[in-house]
Design a protein around this motif. Structure first.
Motif, PDB file in Angstrom:
ATOM      1  N   LYS A   6       0.834  -1.211   0.000  1.00  0.00           N
ATOM      2  CA  LYS A   6       0.000   0.000   0.000  1.00  0.00           C
ATOM      3  C   LYS A   6       0.865   1.256   0.000  1.00  0.00           C
ATOM      4  O   LYS A   6       0.381   2.344   0.253  1.00  0.00           O
ATOM      5  N   ASP A   7       2.147   1.092  -0.292  1.00  0.00           N
ATOM      6  CA  ASP A   7       3.094   2.206  -0.237  1.00  0.00           C
ATOM      7  C   ASP A   7       3.244   2.836  -1.624  1.00  0.00           C
ATOM      8  O   ASP A   7       4.245   2.645  -2.303  1.00  0.00           O
ATOM      9  N   PHE A   8       2.203   3.565  -2.043  1.00  0.00           N
ATOM     10  CA  PHE A   8       2.265   4.276  -3.314  1.00  0.00           C
ATOM     11  C   PHE A   8       1.471   5.569  -3.172  1.00  0.00           C
ATOM     12  O   PHE A   8       0.582   5.682  -2.346  1.00  0.00           O
ATOM     13  N   SER A   9       1.826   6.529  -4.003  1.00  0.00           N
ATOM     14  CA  SER A   9       1.155   7.829  -3.934  1.00  0.00           C
ATOM     15  C   SER A   9      -0.155   7.792  -4.721  1.00  0.00           C
ATOM     16  O   SER A   9      -0.425   6.864  -5.487  1.00  0.00           O
ATOM     17  N   GLY A  16      -1.627   4.190 -12.662  1.00  0.00           N
ATOM     18  CA  GLY A  16      -1.899   2.758 -12.833  1.00  0.00           C
ATOM     19  C   GLY A  16      -3.297   2.513 -13.352  1.00  0.00           C
ATOM     20  O   GLY A  16      -3.511   1.700 -14.261  1.00  0.00           O
ATOM     21  N   LEU A  17      -4.284   3.222 -12.803  1.00  0.00           N
ATOM     22  CA  LEU A  17      -5.659   3.071 -13.268  1.00  0.00           C
ATOM     23  C   LEU A  17      -5.829   3.591 -14.692  1.00  0.00           C
ATOM     24  O   LEU A  17      -6.614   3.049 -15.473  1.00  0.00           O
ATOM     25  N   PHE A  18      -5.080   4.640 -15.047  1.00  0.00           N
ATOM     26  CA  PHE A  18      -5.106   5.136 -16.423  1.00  0.00           C
ATOM     27  C   PHE A  18      -4.652   4.052 -17.395  1.00  0.00           C
ATOM     28  O   PHE A  18      -5.279   3.832 -18.433  1.00  0.00           O
ATOM     29  N   TRP A  70      -5.029  -1.190  -6.617  1.00  0.00           N
ATOM     30  CA  TRP A  70      -4.685   0.226  -6.561  1.00  0.00           C
ATOM     31  C   TRP A  70      -5.610   1.024  -5.658  1.00  0.00           C
ATOM     32  O   TRP A  70      -5.260   2.112  -5.209  1.00  0.00           O
ATOM     33  N   THR A  71      -6.818   0.536  -5.431  1.00  0.00           N
ATOM     34  CA  THR A  71      -7.779   1.267  -4.604  1.00  0.00           C
ATOM     35  C   THR A  71      -8.720   0.294  -3.912  1.00  0.00           C
ATOM     36  O   THR A  71      -9.000  -0.790  -4.429  1.00  0.00           O
TER      37      THR A  71
END
Length: 131
Positions: A6-9, A16-18, A70-71
């Protein structure tokens, strides 16, 4: 034991979602283009071979499952599925612009839509196991 990073901005998650959404758009385009594939048997007889239906099911499941990494918000994780659906609708209803029918009125097109929806929705509806 499974480890989830979970260590991402927020920007990394958005990027990533794009890329997942872009993959969904390219996926639906290729699936629609190759939906009418026929194979010729050794005797010369040709049969329909709509393998993009299976690809839509499996690839949309991969996109949605990856988006969940990612979410935690299902509405945001559904972005690749929404892009896939909008791409399918866009390819279906753009005949007025080009005159070409990309998504034909046949059972294969309906099966492609249902497989894409099922594959993309399954990882979103399945409960996450928290560890």
């Amino acid at each position: 034991m499974r480890y989830v990073n979970k260590d991402f901005s927020r920007a990394e998650a958005a990027f990533g979602l794009f890329w997942l959404a872009l993959g969904a758009l390219l996926s639906v385009l290729l699936e629609v283009v190759y939906l009418g594939t026929w194979i010729t048997l050794p005797g010369g007889k040709a049969i329909a071979f709509p393998y993009p239906i299976l690809i839509a099911l499996l690839f949309n499941a991969v996109l949605s499952k990856t988006a969940r990494l990612w979410t935690d918000r299902i509405a945001i994780a559904a972005l690749p599925l929404w892009v896939w659906i909008l791409g399918f609708c866009g390819l279906t209803f753009t005949t007025a612009l080009s005159g070409d029918i990309l998504v034909g009125p046949n059972p294969r097109s309906l099966l492609l839509l249902l497989a894409g929806l099922a594959g993309g929705a399954w990882p979103l509806l399945k409960p996450q196991v928290a560890q």
